[in-house]
Motif scaffolding. Structure first.
Motif, PDB file in Angstrom:
ATOM      1  N   ASN A 164       0.806  -1.211   0.000  1.00  0.00           N
ATOM      2  CA  ASN A 164       0.000   0.000   0.000  1.00  0.00           C
ATOM      3  C   ASN A 164       0.844   1.268   0.000  1.00  0.00           C
ATOM      4  N   ARG A 165       2.079   1.178   0.445  1.00  0.00           N
ATOM      5  CA  ARG A 165       2.871   2.379   0.649  1.00  0.00           C
ATOM      6  C   ARG A 165       3.784   2.723  -0.512  1.00  0.00           C
ATOM      7  N   TYR A 166       4.123   1.772  -1.339  1.00  0.00           N
ATOM      8  CA  TYR A 166       5.079   2.025  -2.416  1.00  0.00           C
ATOM      9  C   TYR A 166       4.526   1.548  -3.751  1.00  0.00           C
ATOM     10  N   ASP A 167       4.850   2.280  -4.777  1.00  0.00           N
ATOM     11  CA  ASP A 167       4.387   1.968  -6.110  1.00  0.00           C
ATOM     12  C   ASP A 167       5.264   0.880  -6.712  1.00  0.00           C
ATOM     13  N   PHE A 168       4.667  -0.287  -7.003  1.00  0.00           N
ATOM     14  CA  PHE A 168       5.433  -1.396  -7.566  1.00  0.00           C
ATOM     15  C   PHE A 168       6.080  -1.028  -8.900  1.00  0.00           C
ATOM     16  N   ASN A 169       5.442  -0.165  -9.663  1.00  0.00           N
ATOM     17  CA  ASN A 169       6.035   0.241 -10.936  1.00  0.00           C
ATOM     18  C   ASN A 169       7.356   0.955 -10.722  1.00  0.00           C
ATOM     19  N   LEU A 170       7.463   1.791  -9.697  1.00  0.00           N
ATOM     20  CA  LEU A 170       8.720   2.461  -9.400  1.00  0.00           C
ATOM     21  C   LEU A 170       9.781   1.463  -8.945  1.00  0.00           C
ATOM     22  N   ILE A 171       9.390   0.503  -8.147  1.00  0.00           N
ATOM     23  CA  ILE A 171      10.339  -0.510  -7.694  1.00  0.00           C
ATOM     24  C   ILE A 171      10.801  -1.354  -8.877  1.00  0.00           C
ATOM     25  N   LYS A 172       9.877  -1.717  -9.749  1.00  0.00           N
ATOM     26  CA  LYS A 172      10.258  -2.469 -10.945  1.00  0.00           C
ATOM     27  C   LYS A 172      11.187  -1.647 -11.831  1.00  0.00           C
ATOM     28  N   MET A 173      10.938  -0.355 -11.952  1.00  0.00           N
ATOM     29  CA  MET A 173      11.796   0.515 -12.732  1.00  0.00           C
ATOM     30  C   MET A 173      13.204   0.521 -12.133  1.00  0.00           C
ATOM     31  N   LEU A 174      13.291   0.604 -10.832  1.00  0.00           N
ATOM     32  CA  LEU A 174      14.576   0.573 -10.152  1.00  0.00           C
ATOM     33  C   LEU A 174      15.308  -0.734 -10.455  1.00  0.00           C
ATOM     34  N   ILE A 175      14.608  -1.850 -10.396  1.00  0.00           N
ATOM     35  CA  ILE A 175      15.210  -3.142 -10.693  1.00  0.00           C
ATOM     36  C   ILE A 175      15.715  -3.165 -12.136  1.00  0.00           C
ATOM     37  N   ASN A 176      14.917  -2.675 -13.072  1.00  0.00           N
ATOM     38  CA  ASN A 176      15.311  -2.676 -14.484  1.00  0.00           C
ATOM     39  C   ASN A 176      16.494  -1.750 -14.746  1.00  0.00           C
ATOM     40  N   LEU A 177      16.586  -0.639 -14.027  1.00  0.00           N
ATOM     41  CA  LEU A 177      17.704   0.283 -14.198  1.00  0.00           C
ATOM     42  C   LEU A 177      19.019  -0.345 -13.773  1.00  0.00           C
ATOM     43  N   ARG A 178      18.965  -1.253 -12.826  1.00  0.00           N
ATOM     44  CA  ARG A 178      20.175  -1.856 -12.277  1.00  0.00           C
ATOM     45  C   ARG A 178      20.586  -3.122 -13.004  1.00  0.00           C
TER      46      ARG A 178
END
Length: 66
Positions: A51-65
């Protein structure tokens, strides 16, 4: 926002684990050999991470790395 999530993850990992291997094994909840966006959300947000964090942003972070 992505940089903020990245810094929160770094802080949580560095404060709670000495070994990267131990951190990985603890964060990989279902022991499938992968750390998912859901696993990271639980790490940074506890049980309410979904509920607190946007999974799309976390996925973007994973893809950037990758």
């Amino acid at each position: 926002m992505v940089k903020h999530i990245e810094s929160v993850i770094r802080e949580k990992v560095s404060n709670n684990w000495v070994s990267v291997r131990k951190a990985f094994l603890d964060i990989d909840d279902n022991f499938d050999g992968f750390i998912t966006a859901e696993d990271l959300a639980k790490l940074i947000g506890g049980a309410s991470g979904a509920n607190r964090y946007d999974f799309n942003l976390i996925k973007m972070l994973i893809n950037l790395r990758n």
